[in-house]
Design a protein around this motif. Sequence first.
Motif, PDB file in Angstrom:
ATOM      1  N   UNK A   1      71.685  93.916  30.910  1.00 29.28           N
ATOM      2  CA  UNK A   1      71.270  93.216  32.124  1.00 29.28           C
ATOM      3  C   UNK A   1      71.978  93.770  33.357  1.00 29.28           C
ATOM      4  N   UNK A   2      73.290  94.022  33.236  1.00 25.71           N
ATOM      5  CA  UNK A   2      74.052  94.539  34.375  1.00 25.71           C
ATOM      6  C   UNK A   2      73.549  95.914  34.788  1.00 25.71           C
ATOM      7  N   UNK A   3      73.301  96.776  33.821  1.00 24.18           N
ATOM      8  CA  UNK A   3      72.837  98.126  34.147  1.00 24.18           C
ATOM      9  C   UNK A   3      71.443  98.105  34.741  1.00 24.18           C
ATOM     10  N   UNK A   4      70.577  97.260  34.205  1.00 22.19           N
ATOM     11  CA  UNK A   4      69.214  97.178  34.731  1.00 22.19           C
ATOM     12  C   UNK A   4      69.206  96.646  36.163  1.00 22.19           C
ATOM     13  N   UNK A   5      69.948  95.565  36.402  1.00 23.15           N
ATOM     14  CA  UNK A   5      69.998  94.994  37.748  1.00 23.15           C
ATOM     15  C   UNK A   5      70.604  95.979  38.738  1.00 23.15           C
ATOM     16  N   UNK A   6      71.674  96.675  38.331  1.00 26.74           N
ATOM     17  CA  UNK A   6      72.322  97.636  39.225  1.00 26.74           C
ATOM     18  C   UNK A   6      71.399  98.809  39.534  1.00 26.74           C
ATOM     19  N   UNK A   7      70.650  99.281  38.551  1.00 26.61           N
ATOM     20  CA  UNK A   7      69.734 100.405  38.779  1.00 26.61           C
ATOM     21  C   UNK A   7      68.632 100.028  39.753  1.00 26.61           C
ATOM     22  N   UNK A   8      68.073  98.830  39.598  1.00 21.27           N
ATOM     23  CA  UNK A   8      67.062  98.367  40.545  1.00 21.27           C
ATOM     24  C   UNK A   8      67.638  98.258  41.958  1.00 21.27           C
ATOM     25  N   UNK A   9      68.854  97.728  42.058  1.00 24.26           N
ATOM     26  CA  UNK A   9      69.490  97.594  43.372  1.00 24.26           C
ATOM     27  C   UNK A   9      69.753  98.962  43.994  1.00 24.26           C
ATOM     28  N   UNK A  10      70.227  99.921  43.206  1.00 26.28           N
ATOM     29  CA  UNK A  10      70.486 101.268  43.724  1.00 26.28           C
ATOM     30  C   UNK A  10      69.200 101.923  44.216  1.00 26.28           C
ATOM     31  N   UNK A  11      68.112 101.698  43.493  1.00 22.68           N
ATOM     32  CA  UNK A  11      66.830 102.276  43.897  1.00 22.68           C
ATOM     33  C   UNK A  11      66.378 101.701  45.239  1.00 22.68           C
ATOM     34  N   UNK A  12      66.571 100.403  45.429  1.00 24.38           N
ATOM     35  CA  UNK A  12      66.181  99.778  46.690  1.00 24.38           C
ATOM     36  C   UNK A  12      67.100 100.205  47.837  1.00 24.38           C
ATOM     37  N   UNK A  13      68.390 100.340  47.579  1.00 18.04           N
ATOM     38  CA  UNK A  13      69.352 100.659  48.637  1.00 18.04           C
ATOM     39  C   UNK A  13      69.407 102.136  48.979  1.00 18.04           C
ATOM     40  N   UNK A  14      68.846 102.980  48.134  1.00 22.72           N
ATOM     41  CA  UNK A  14      69.014 104.425  48.290  1.00 22.72           C
ATOM     42  C   UNK A  14      68.548 104.932  49.661  1.00 22.72           C
ATOM     43  N   UNK A  15      67.378 104.476  50.105  1.00 19.74           N
ATOM     44  CA  UNK A  15      66.853 104.951  51.381  1.00 19.74           C
ATOM     45  C   UNK A  15      67.757 104.594  52.541  1.00 19.74           C
ATOM     46  N   UNK A  16      68.241 103.367  52.584  1.00 22.16           N
ATOM     47  CA  UNK A  16      69.147 102.950  53.650  1.00 22.16           C
ATOM     48  C   UNK A  16      70.501 103.631  53.516  1.00 22.16           C
ATOM     49  N   UNK A  17      70.975 103.832  52.288  1.00 21.23           N
ATOM     50  CA  UNK A  17      72.276 104.459  52.034  1.00 21.23           C
ATOM     51  C   UNK A  17      72.342 105.880  52.568  1.00 21.23           C
ATOM     52  N   UNK A  18      71.267 106.635  52.381  1.00 18.53           N
ATOM     53  CA  UNK A  18      71.250 108.024  52.855  1.00 18.53           C
ATOM     54  C   UNK A  18      70.703 108.164  54.262  1.00 18.53           C
ATOM     55  N   UNK A  19      70.239 107.044  54.856  1.00 21.56           N
ATOM     56  CA  UNK A  19      69.651 107.108  56.187  1.00 21.56           C
ATOM     57  C   UNK A  19      70.397 106.286  57.203  1.00 21.56           C
ATOM     58  N   UNK A  20      69.766 105.215  57.639  1.00 17.22           N
ATOM     59  CA  UNK A  20      70.302 104.434  58.756  1.00 17.22           C
ATOM     60  C   UNK A  20      71.538 103.627  58.397  1.00 17.22           C
ATOM     61  N   UNK A  21      71.668 103.240  57.127  1.00 23.30           N
ATOM     62  CA  UNK A  21      72.785 102.391  56.729  1.00 23.30           C
ATOM     63  C   UNK A  21      72.592 100.932  57.099  1.00 23.30           C
ATOM     64  N   UNK A  22      71.377 100.544  57.507  1.00 23.25           N
ATOM     65  CA  UNK A  22      71.098  99.165  57.909  1.00 23.25           C
ATOM     66  C   UNK A  22      70.677  98.326  56.704  1.00 23.25           C
ATOM     67  N   UNK A  23      71.191  97.100  56.651  1.00 20.26           N
ATOM     68  CA  UNK A  23      70.849  96.196  55.554  1.00 20.26           C
ATOM     69  C   UNK A  23      69.354  95.886  55.557  1.00 20.26           C
TER      70      UNK A  23
END
Length: 665
Positions: A197-219
């Motif tokens: 469960x932890x790995x699945x939830x974290x992977x989904x979160x990383x996929x959603x945050x990836x664009x902001x993480x490498x770009x604007x950094x906005x929540x």
Amino acid sequence: MTQTIAPRVRPLVLLFLAVVGALLAGLAGAAPVSAHAALIGSAPQQGAVADKAPARVTLTFSEQIALSDGAIRVLDPKGKRVDTGKATEVSGTTYAVPLHSGLPDGTFTVAYQVVSADSHPVAGAFTFSIGAPSVTSVKVSDESAGGGVVGALYGFGRYVSYAGFIVMVGGAAFVLACWQRGAGVRALQRFVAAGWLAMTAATLALLLMRGSYTGSGKVGDIFDLGLLSDVLQTKTGAALVSRLLLLAAAALFIAVLFGAYARPEDEADKDAAADSDEGAEGADESEDGYSAKRDLTFGLAIGGGVVAIGLAATWALAEHASTGLQAGIAMPVDVVHLLAVALWLGGLCALLVALFRAPADAPIEGSAVRRFSQVAFGSVLALVATGIYQSWRQVGSWSAFTGTSYGQLLLVKIGLVVVLVGIAYISRRWTAQLPETAATVAAEHTEDLAADAEKEPVAAGAAGGGDAKRTAQLARQRAAVDTARLKRLRNADPLRSGLRRSVLAEAGIAVVLLAVTTALTSTEPGRTEEEAKAATSASSSSSSSDSSSDATGALTLDMPFDTGGQDGKGVVRVDISPAQVGGNVMHVYVDRPNGRAFDVPEVKVAFTLTAKKIGPLPVTPDHLATGHWTANGLQIPMAGNWNIAVTVRTSDIDQVTVDKNAQIG
């Protein structure tokens, strides 16, 4: 028999608090994520003054990068873009963006934000001038790419994904290879399922945050579907999607492991007991049951191994191992390294759960613990072998061990592994004294239970033979009392108590070790940092040599500094032109160790001619752009060997003065 049992805090609660504490400490004390590709050259160079406008700006990085729209921007003194917006690869690791024609004189800012080949964001800025330097209104943020709230959340997600992988793979391997009876233990089932469960939830979160993480950094950009679409077309996005698909297969594996695999053993035991008097026919049926169990074990081992290798490969194919030196060898080595970590640390945590949470009437036996000890020993050997190779590949030189953040973290990791192995040796001493089977453990306390039972009145007879409900209730109470006594006797066993303490200590250190390992994956490798420094130094030396040979006699000095505080290291460069008696123009540039512009709060310069007792003559340059200060009309009263001292302040309390002597005039 009377025993006093001291109250104790639940060890799994302590382990959870240790995980949270390590995470909070790491997030609170960690510097922004370091980029893994560094800018090692540009044309025009940082601080250069060109006679005429260049047709394009080129940037050279230490490794290949991924470009997107607006990845490289060139801004005029008023902040207006003067590039065409279409950056292209020139060759290898060199990229260019064309400029519009007819550019005016003044200071221009080059800002870039790209993604390195190992998936980490890279950002920075520098300035050059056309005709003569000027004041610019451009203000480029000094915050590192991948920083801020989104960067912290992304780092937390990476930690959770690693932890989930280790718990899931290590826990499942512990059940299959060491303690097959553990498949029916509810605590171990929850443990492995929690990892999934932890790995699945974290992977989904990383996929959603990836664009902001490498770009604007906005929540707010986390849920931008356009950015998500762009991420899915990148190497990292493909790796995260592949990880989710493999986790779906892992869910099926876990369902079989704790479903069909856990049931046959209990049923086989019942059948064996029922058929014990049926002779050869019963023996044949029992043999068939054991054969089916072996086949299922083999199938689960193969299927689970393939899924575990695939999950480990999603990191190896998208991060450090996928780029740089010997990538073809580094990727499979990285997979082996990750699997060895999971087998050792994940199995260790599963052992801890078994020691504290296994049923009192069926505790884990010594043979299972000894089997895990053998698996852990093999995992440590694999870790040492792969770790030596990875250290050589990522660090490259002895100086990088102490001179770079990556090397220092690696030394901490090595120290933690040594301590962990030492505690594991103590655990092996306890393991060697444990009873071989669970039946032996139960037999050790049979006499104690029987003695305690004789001291209590038999209340069941008082209920009368006709009250079946009352009889069943008393039977359940009696069973609960017997279980509590057995658990008390088991916990009082000095051998198991000693083993539990040593394994708990191992697990605590493993939590910190995992935090350090996660930090390593987000830190610029020592080899890359050293190469970037060397390239930047060579570029500066070349620039200095060219200026010194120029008829104008321009002077360039590079001075490393360290204020001693957090984020307090860098290099300050002083350019003085024409470096003659009378009026001069001085430029001061402050860079981070990786060559990126460093916007410190304050820079001051002082000139002293000791031989003539002149000075110090203070100069406070004007801030032009990120990491760039200038002073026009600098007056040098006479020729001589001047001492040039630069004071750099990186925070309210951290500052240092560095100096060099140079001939002026």
